[in-house]
Design a protein around this motif. Structure first.
Motif, PDB file in Angstrom:
ATOM      1  N   TRP A  69      47.527 -14.449  14.912  1.00  0.00           N
ATOM      2  CA  TRP A  69      47.859 -13.822  13.919  1.00  0.00           C
ATOM      3  C   TRP A  69      48.502 -14.663  12.722  1.00  0.00           C
ATOM      4  N   SER A  72      45.717 -16.948  11.100  1.00  0.00           N
ATOM      5  CA  SER A  72      45.257 -16.535  10.020  1.00  0.00           C
ATOM      6  C   SER A  72      45.983 -16.288   8.795  1.00  0.00           C
ATOM      7  N   THR A  75      46.034 -20.078   7.441  1.00  0.00           N
ATOM      8  CA  THR A  75      44.729 -20.592   6.915  1.00  0.00           C
ATOM      9  C   THR A  75      44.538 -19.816   5.691  1.00  0.00           C
ATOM     10  N   SER A  76      45.151 -19.107   5.275  1.00  0.00           N
ATOM     11  CA  SER A  76      44.753 -18.363   3.630  1.00  0.00           C
ATOM     12  C   SER A  76      44.799 -19.022   2.617  1.00  0.00           C
ATOM     13  N   ALA A 254      38.684  -8.399  15.621  1.00  0.00           N
ATOM     14  CA  ALA A 254      39.692  -8.729  14.684  1.00  0.00           C
ATOM     15  C   ALA A 254      40.720  -7.709  14.324  1.00  0.00           C
ATOM     16  N   VAL A 258      44.857  -8.047  15.678  1.00  0.00           N
ATOM     17  CA  VAL A 258      46.075  -7.815  14.575  1.00  0.00           C
ATOM     18  C   VAL A 258      46.737  -6.740  15.016  1.00  0.00           C
ATOM     19  N   PHE A 290      46.526  -6.244   9.549  1.00  0.00           N
ATOM     20  CA  PHE A 290      46.093  -7.509   8.784  1.00  0.00           C
ATOM     21  C   PHE A 290      47.124  -7.724   7.841  1.00  0.00           C
ATOM     22  N   VAL A 294      45.579 -12.569   4.221  1.00  0.00           N
ATOM     23  CA  VAL A 294      44.239 -12.635   5.088  1.00  0.00           C
ATOM     24  C   VAL A 294      43.557 -11.763   3.942  1.00  0.00           C
ATOM     25  N   LEU A 401      39.731 -22.506   8.867  1.00  0.00           N
ATOM     26  CA  LEU A 401      40.315 -21.950  10.122  1.00  0.00           C
ATOM     27  C   LEU A 401      40.217 -22.996  11.320  1.00  0.00           C
ATOM     28  N   SER A 405      43.553 -24.336  13.174  1.00  0.00           N
ATOM     29  CA  SER A 405      43.693 -24.153  14.536  1.00  0.00           C
ATOM     30  C   SER A 405      43.893 -25.762  15.105  1.00  0.00           C
TER      31      SER A 405
END
Length: 443
Positions: A69, A72, A75-76, A254, A258, A290, A294, A401, A405
């Motif tokens: 979570w 994500s 990464t936004s 997904a 979340v 979410f 994201v 991503l 990661s």
């Protein structure tokens, strides 16, 4: 009478059959091999860091709802900018200033919220976050337009303009508040960065997930219908079902992920006390769902995909990347297009500044530092060719991503910052090498 070869006696027959099955699967589903490669790389990164933690640390933190979570959300901002960097690189340009734009727009928005807007509209005004976000995006657009004008109409190379912009705007962000951090920001504004309250919860996540599945099914149906109308070859039905099943499966997965990450106990107690809710003995489970950043990234990805694939603007971008001289002879205003592309890149950097500063609940001079490296790497890893003319929006988001990661995994297992930079730089070079191999084999 001719003898037929006995495949059972041929040691290479099973391998050939496997290759044929894989080719049949790829042809039937029309899945991009680069997309499969990125998913494979992502799976290897996640599994590698998780099992490294299990073996050497005694616990695996990578494949947990909490970490994925957070991944994500992290990464936004990079993903938002990577979608714009695709267009820049496709047209054979580069933008090294995006990290500095995040810093200067973030600092500007912090000053607006802390010092200027309270004097005119009052502290805590319900529209402050909207006005602030608009100002940040507008500033990014203005700076990006200026860069585009210098590149297109003054014939200064994009590398030089944006390298200068990196230094100028980073310095401007420092001078704007003498290097001091501005915190906290507006309560509503900081929800745009995520956190327990900056989410849509379990029910909202299921609604988003089911709507996304419905959109996938509609797109598959509509695409098949259009192929039939225009007499184009259609995917076999098993291919349609496979693509739909995989897409909807990932969406539902997904949502489950979340929703499996609960609010921290301290936040739950505060929420329960503020809303007169009795907490049971076993505790109260409230799902994050979410995060808002994201959803912003997904919205940007959808809009950018439509822009690239369904509009004249997108066709012109790839025409310029394929051959700028031919595009100009075909009537495309290459200079004006270049200015618009950099303006769009600036707007996306401003939006990333909104997300990044809201997530930190502060505006600092270090905001967006080295983001340009990760954004360019995300676009290249996602399949955008530095030679121009090739790139996808979804590939850039997946590339972001992958990069995040890598960084997150190295932090979890305790790698130093210097090692992280070595790994990221190596991955970028390796991605360009793979792109060269892919283009040579495609010829």
């Amino acid at each position: 009478m001719t003898d037929t070869p006995d495949s059972s006696s041929d040691p290479h027959a099973p391998k050939a059959q496997n290759v044929n099955l894989l080719r049949k699967f790829l042809n039937g589903t029309e899945i991009d091999t680069r997309l499969l490669g990125m998913f494979g790389a992502l799976a290897l990164i996640w599994l590698g860091f998780h099992f490294y933690g299990l073996i050497f640390k005694g616990f695996g933190a990578m494949l947990t709802p909490r970490n994925l979570w957070n991944l994500s959300v992290q990464t936004s901002s990079i993903g938002i900018m990577a979608t714009g960097m695709v267009l820049v690189i496709v047209t054979r340009n580069i933008d090294l200033s995006v990290g500095a734009l995040v810093g200067v727009t973030g600092m500007t928005m912090g000053i607006l919220q802390a010092e200027i807007f309270p004097q005119y509209i009052g502290l805590g005004h319900p529209m402050m976050w909207v006005i602030t976000a608009i100002c940040g995006i507008a500033l990014g657009t203005l700076i990006g337009s200026f860069h585009g004008w210098l590149i297109a109409y003054r014939d200064i190379p994009a590398f030089i303009v944006t390298l200068g912009g990196l230094l100028v705007w980073r310095g401007t962000a420092f001078l704007a508040n003498n290097g001091k951090t501005i915190s906290p920001l507006d309560d509503t504004f900081k929800l745009l960065g995520g956190g327990p309250y900056g989410t849509i919860g379990a029910t909202g996540s299921w609604i988003v997930g089911l709507l996304a599945c419905a959109v996938v099914i509609f797109m598959l149906y509509n695409g098949r219908r259009k192929r039939s109308v225009h007499g184009f070859a259609k995917r076999p039905m098993w291919g349609e079902l496979t693509v739909g099943g995989l897409s909807c499966g990932m969406i539902i997965g997904a949502v489950l992920l979340v929703n499996a990450y609960p609010w921290p106990k301290g936040i739950v107690k505060q929420y329960a006390a503020a809303n007169d809710i009795t907490v049971p003995e076993g505790g109260l489970f409230i799902s994050h769902g979410f995060a808002i950043p994201v959803l912003i990234l997904l919205t940007v990805g959808i809009l950018m995909t439509i822009l690239v694939n369904r509009t004249r603007f997108g066709r012109n971008v790839f025409a310029i990347g394929g051959n700028p001289e031919a595009a100009a002879l075909a009537g495309i205003n290459v200079k004006w297009m270049t200015l618009k592309i950099f303006a769009l890149m600036g707007a996306l950097a401003g939006l990333a500044g909104v997300v990044a500063s809201a997530r930190l609940n502060s505006a600092t001079n270090a905001l967006g530092l080295l983001d340009e490296l990760y954004v360019i790497a995300a676009a290249v890893i996602g399949g955008t060719s530095l030679a121009g003319g090739v790139g996808t929006i979804y590939g850039a988001i997946l590339g972001a991503l992958v990069m995040q990661s890598l960084q997150s995994g190295m932090v979890l297992i305790g790698f130093d910052t210097s090692i992280q930079q070595i790994v990221v730089g190596s991955v970028l070079v390796f991605a360009v090498y793979l792109d060269n191999l892919y283009r040579k084999n495609a010829k």
